[in-house]
Write an enzyme that holds these catalytic residues in place. Sequence first.
Site, PDB file in Angstrom:
ATOM      1  N   ASP A  18      -2.599 -33.988 -18.309  1.00 30.41           N
ATOM      2  CA  ASP A  18      -3.438 -33.356 -19.318  1.00 30.41           C
ATOM      3  C   ASP A  18      -4.893 -33.406 -18.843  1.00 30.41           C
ATOM      4  O   ASP A  18      -5.257 -34.248 -18.018  1.00 30.41           O
ATOM      5  CB  ASP A  18      -3.270 -34.112 -20.634  1.00 30.41           C
ATOM      6  N   ASP A  62      -8.136 -32.547 -21.221  1.00 26.95           N
ATOM      7  CA  ASP A  62      -9.115 -32.969 -22.225  1.00 26.95           C
ATOM      8  C   ASP A  62      -8.809 -34.370 -22.737  1.00 26.95           C
ATOM      9  O   ASP A  62      -7.680 -34.676 -23.131  1.00 26.95           O
ATOM     10  CB  ASP A  62      -9.131 -31.988 -23.394  1.00 26.95           C
TER      11      ASP A  62
END
Length: 325
Positions: A114, A116
């Site tokens: 991922d 963010d």
Amino acid sequence: MPATPSRPLRAAAPTFYLNARPAAERPMSSNLVAVLIASPAASVLDEALLKRTSRALGGVGPRILKPGVAAEFALEAGDAAELRASLAAALGGAPVDVAVLPAEGRRKRLLIADMDSTFIEQECIDELAEALGLAQLIAPITQRAMRGEIAFEPALRERVALFKGFAVDDVTAAILRDRVTFTPGGRTVVATMRAHGAYTALVSGGFTSFTGPVAAAIGFDENRANVLETEGERLRGTLLEPVLGLQAKVVALDDLASSRGLKRADAIGVGDGANDIAMLSAVGLGVGFRPKPGVAEAADVRIDHGDLTALLYLQGYAEDEITTA
């Protein structure tokens, strides 16, 4: 895009997290390994703490992965609850992450990450909203979506619709230059895994206008994310279909694994939000990094104190095997 100093890591009680998946879905192994990981900024994993932990494990000596930061203990199969209780008592509140994993198959050949609040310390959609004066409308939706309180894809479409009519190229460039900071250890993780033959992919429910530059700066092999549709130089308030929603990271996992002759078990995944749950449940080793409520239950390990180099220590990498980016 230069990295800027990172925010201090939180100090909190030690986390002890064993695999929450059903027993039938867990990798089978006759032996276990207990991995202890502290923040590199604090290096609290000292000799005294390791001696207490060793005594709690019946005198098993540690393998030091990095002095003060990471160590592991090779264990025979045993009762997980008893092991956890022993480790908790031995650590006595020290800010140390603990993982108990099958010893077999720890080194992974694929990283699904991922972006963010994981490989960077911001939520880019919120940074974009703030720059455009929409923060009060968008930030609360982001928070609820990441906690899993509302469905991810409708929440994403709702927020993107608010960007309609804005020209954002210059704004995006300014955010990348002035606001985005890299999570400590991220470049080292990617460089080390690539040096040992693994493939690395940054897969986000955000936007390619951010993932492209971030992936290049960190050194990922590739990146996947949503595309903001434009009309001329202005945003249309829509996304190019298909939208990368909750299952997008699992789709990416299966695509990347199959194209390289790998299995899901050969992958390590890391994320923090509700849209990472399906991926964290599917990979061979799922890591919740500073996870939102509810996310840890889908993961094999929860990291609250270590930085991203924890991903390497979980795989058994020692300091002399790590490539500093």
